[in-house]
Design a protein around this motif. Structure first.
Motif, PDB file in Angstrom:
ATOM      1  N   TYR A  44       9.717  21.143  35.846  1.00  0.00           N
ATOM      2  CA  TYR A  44       9.569  22.132  34.904  1.00  0.00           C
ATOM      3  C   TYR A  44       9.076  21.639  33.356  1.00  0.00           C
ATOM      4  O   TYR A  44       8.322  22.370  32.835  1.00  0.00           O
ATOM      5  CB  TYR A  44      10.999  22.773  34.704  1.00  0.00           C
ATOM      6  N   CYS A  45       9.767  20.572  33.222  1.00  0.00           N
ATOM      7  CA  CYS A  45       9.618  19.835  31.843  1.00  0.00           C
ATOM      8  C   CYS A  45       8.058  19.456  31.751  1.00  0.00           C
ATOM      9  O   CYS A  45       7.519  19.621  30.517  1.00  0.00           O
ATOM     10  CB  CYS A  45      10.561  18.804  31.335  1.00  0.00           C
ATOM     11  N   ARG A  46       7.543  18.725  32.552  1.00  0.00           N
ATOM     12  CA  ARG A  46       6.125  18.354  32.707  1.00  0.00           C
ATOM     13  C   ARG A  46       5.140  19.492  32.591  1.00  0.00           C
ATOM     14  O   ARG A  46       4.236  19.339  31.895  1.00  0.00           O
ATOM     15  CB  ARG A  46       5.695  17.590  33.910  1.00  0.00           C
ATOM     16  N   PHE A  47       5.431  20.761  33.040  1.00  0.00           N
ATOM     17  CA  PHE A  47       4.403  21.799  33.047  1.00  0.00           C
ATOM     18  C   PHE A  47       4.625  22.632  31.613  1.00  0.00           C
ATOM     19  O   PHE A  47       3.743  23.197  31.258  1.00  0.00           O
ATOM     20  CB  PHE A  47       4.581  22.739  34.142  1.00  0.00           C
ATOM     21  N   HIS A  48       5.989  22.673  31.176  1.00  0.00           N
ATOM     22  CA  HIS A  48       6.205  23.784  29.749  1.00  0.00           C
ATOM     23  C   HIS A  48       6.350  22.709  28.832  1.00  0.00           C
ATOM     24  O   HIS A  48       6.236  23.346  27.543  1.00  0.00           O
ATOM     25  CB  HIS A  48       7.590  24.366  30.335  1.00  0.00           C
ATOM     26  N   HIS A  49       6.652  21.540  28.887  1.00  0.00           N
ATOM     27  CA  HIS A  49       6.744  20.583  27.561  1.00  0.00           C
ATOM     28  C   HIS A  49       5.825  19.373  27.764  1.00  0.00           C
ATOM     29  O   HIS A  49       6.276  18.423  27.912  1.00  0.00           O
ATOM     30  CB  HIS A  49       8.115  20.298  27.340  1.00  0.00           C
ATOM     31  N   PRO A  50       4.498  19.442  27.465  1.00  0.00           N
ATOM     32  CA  PRO A  50       3.567  18.190  28.186  1.00  0.00           C
ATOM     33  C   PRO A  50       3.789  17.005  27.114  1.00  0.00           C
ATOM     34  O   PRO A  50       3.085  16.057  27.596  1.00  0.00           O
ATOM     35  CB  PRO A  50       2.305  19.240  27.948  1.00  0.00           C
ATOM     36  N   LYS A  51       4.411  17.270  26.115  1.00  0.00           N
ATOM     37  CA  LYS A  51       4.575  15.916  25.243  1.00  0.00           C
ATOM     38  C   LYS A  51       5.522  14.847  25.893  1.00  0.00           C
ATOM     39  O   LYS A  51       5.598  13.990  25.348  1.00  0.00           O
ATOM     40  CB  LYS A  51       4.898  16.408  23.908  1.00  0.00           C
ATOM     41  N   PRO A  90      26.729  31.211  30.811  1.00  0.00           N
ATOM     42  CA  PRO A  90      25.568  32.222  30.948  1.00  0.00           C
ATOM     43  C   PRO A  90      24.308  31.747  30.520  1.00  0.00           C
ATOM     44  O   PRO A  90      23.461  31.871  31.331  1.00  0.00           O
ATOM     45  CB  PRO A  90      26.117  33.348  30.263  1.00  0.00           C
ATOM     46  N   ASP A  91      24.252  30.859  29.295  1.00  0.00           N
ATOM     47  CA  ASP A  91      22.966  30.433  28.739  1.00  0.00           C
ATOM     48  C   ASP A  91      22.392  29.431  29.827  1.00  0.00           C
ATOM     49  O   ASP A  91      21.094  29.262  30.087  1.00  0.00           O
ATOM     50  CB  ASP A  91      23.262  29.908  27.289  1.00  0.00           C
ATOM     51  N   MET A  92      23.385  28.609  30.232  1.00  0.00           N
ATOM     52  CA  MET A  92      22.833  27.409  30.957  1.00  0.00           C
ATOM     53  C   MET A  92      22.573  27.997  32.420  1.00  0.00           C
ATOM     54  O   MET A  92      21.510  27.423  32.946  1.00  0.00           O
ATOM     55  CB  MET A  92      23.940  26.623  31.050  1.00  0.00           C
ATOM     56  N   GLN A  93      23.089  28.931  32.872  1.00  0.00           N
ATOM     57  CA  GLN A  93      22.734  29.521  34.016  1.00  0.00           C
ATOM     58  C   GLN A  93      21.638  30.223  33.993  1.00  0.00           C
ATOM     59  O   GLN A  93      20.645  29.836  34.855  1.00  0.00           O
ATOM     60  CB  GLN A  93      24.053  30.612  34.396  1.00  0.00           C
ATOM     61  N   ARG A  94      21.070  31.028  33.018  1.00  0.00           N
ATOM     62  CA  ARG A  94      19.771  31.461  32.828  1.00  0.00           C
ATOM     63  C   ARG A  94      18.792  30.250  32.657  1.00  0.00           C
ATOM     64  O   ARG A  94      17.751  30.409  33.379  1.00  0.00           O
ATOM     65  CB  ARG A  94      19.657  32.231  31.463  1.00  0.00           C
ATOM     66  N   ARG A  95      18.967  29.235  31.948  1.00  0.00           N
ATOM     67  CA  ARG A  95      18.297  28.297  31.859  1.00  0.00           C
ATOM     68  C   ARG A  95      17.955  27.594  33.275  1.00  0.00           C
ATOM     69  O   ARG A  95      16.640  27.367  33.652  1.00  0.00           O
ATOM     70  CB  ARG A  95      18.492  27.091  30.873  1.00  0.00           C
ATOM     71  N   ILE A  96      18.961  27.157  34.041  1.00  0.00           N
ATOM     72  CA  ILE A  96      18.615  26.461  35.062  1.00  0.00           C
ATOM     73  C   ILE A  96      18.007  27.525  36.389  1.00  0.00           C
ATOM     74  O   ILE A  96      17.269  27.163  37.089  1.00  0.00           O
ATOM     75  CB  ILE A  96      20.256  26.054  35.763  1.00  0.00           C
ATOM     76  N   CYS A  97      18.190  28.744  36.247  1.00  0.00           N
ATOM     77  CA  CYS A  97      17.884  29.827  37.022  1.00  0.00           C
ATOM     78  C   CYS A  97      16.041  29.811  36.730  1.00  0.00           C
ATOM     79  O   CYS A  97      15.309  29.833  37.636  1.00  0.00           O
ATOM     80  CB  CYS A  97      17.996  31.229  36.894  1.00  0.00           C
ATOM     81  N   ALA A  98      15.822  29.584  35.468  1.00  0.00           N
ATOM     82  CA  ALA A  98      14.212  29.800  35.117  1.00  0.00           C
ATOM     83  C   ALA A  98      13.629  28.537  35.778  1.00  0.00           C
ATOM     84  O   ALA A  98      12.634  28.599  36.290  1.00  0.00           O
ATOM     85  CB  ALA A  98      14.083  29.773  33.541  1.00  0.00           C
ATOM     86  N   VAL A  99      14.351  27.451  35.560  1.00  0.00           N
ATOM     87  CA  VAL A  99      13.762  26.290  36.181  1.00  0.00           C
ATOM     88  C   VAL A  99      13.629  26.221  37.629  1.00  0.00           C
ATOM     89  O   VAL A  99      12.558  25.978  38.261  1.00  0.00           O
ATOM     90  CB  VAL A  99      14.696  24.699  35.806  1.00  0.00           C
ATOM     91  N   MET A 100      14.472  26.837  38.313  1.00  0.00           N
ATOM     92  CA  MET A 100      14.564  26.764  39.966  1.00  0.00           C
ATOM     93  C   MET A 100      13.807  27.714  40.237  1.00  0.00           C
ATOM     94  O   MET A 100      12.864  27.577  41.258  1.00  0.00           O
ATOM     95  CB  MET A 100      15.895  27.225  40.186  1.00  0.00           C
ATOM     96  N   ARG A 101      13.425  28.825  39.394  1.00  0.00           N
ATOM     97  CA  ARG A 101      12.352  29.965  39.875  1.00  0.00           C
ATOM     98  C   ARG A 101      10.953  29.217  39.863  1.00  0.00           C
ATOM     99  O   ARG A 101      10.037  29.593  40.706  1.00  0.00           O
ATOM    100  CB  ARG A 101      12.483  31.034  39.070  1.00  0.00           C
ATOM    101  N   PHE A 102      10.807  28.469  38.609  1.00  0.00           N
ATOM    102  CA  PHE A 102       9.380  27.998  38.632  1.00  0.00           C
ATOM    103  C   PHE A 102       9.233  26.601  39.552  1.00  0.00           C
ATOM    104  O   PHE A 102       8.255  26.695  40.044  1.00  0.00           O
ATOM    105  CB  PHE A 102       9.361  27.140  36.973  1.00  0.00           C
TER     106      PHE A 102
END
Length: 135
Positions: A44-51, A90-102
């Motif tokens: 996820y990080c490699r695609f969303h945060h290329p730096k 809840p915030d971390m759950q949303r973040r990990i769900c976004a990572v897993m979905r991607f």
């Protein structure tokens, strides 16, 4: 006598758990889930945060490791997605769900063996739960 002590030591060190048709050492279950989460976060990080390595993704990895270490089910847990009690904020759950979905679908391209093993284990857990409800 020595053989008996060896057997006793082996039985204490490895508690088998059947997952996806494979016997995994229970003590390795958390490590395997953490490895999969870290691979997904990295993808996820490699695609969303290329730096490169970013603070948000490192914080998420640290949070995942902390939650797994403090899991009330211990080493005999299933995957977090199959868990009955969700312990993520809840915030971390949303973040990990976004990572897993991607990352989930892309894992087949980047880490095919890990993805297929995880998929098989997830299906096995769901089938076991479904069989238990049918009784």
């Amino acid at each position: 006598m020595a053989q008996e002590n060896h057997r006793q030591k082996d039985s204490q060190a490895v508690l088998p758990k059947i997952t996806g048709g494979h016997i995994l050492a229970a003590t390795m279950q958390r490590e395997k889930e953490q490895e999969i989460c870290f691979l997904m976060i990295d993808l996820y990080c490699r695609f969303h945060h290329p730096k490169g390595d970013c603070l948000q993704c490192r914080q998420l990895q640290d949070y995942v490791a902390q939650r797994l270490a403090l899991c009330p089910y211990g080493d005999l847990k299933s995957f977090c997605s199959s868990c009955t009690s969700h312990c993520y904020q809840p915030d971390m759950q949303r973040r990990i769900c976004a990572v897993m979905r991607f990352s989930g679908p892309r894992m087949l391209l980047h880490h095919p063996l890990v993805a297929l093993q995880h998929l098989a284990a997830t299906i096995a857990v769901k089938l076991t739960k479904a069989a238990g409800k049918g009784r």
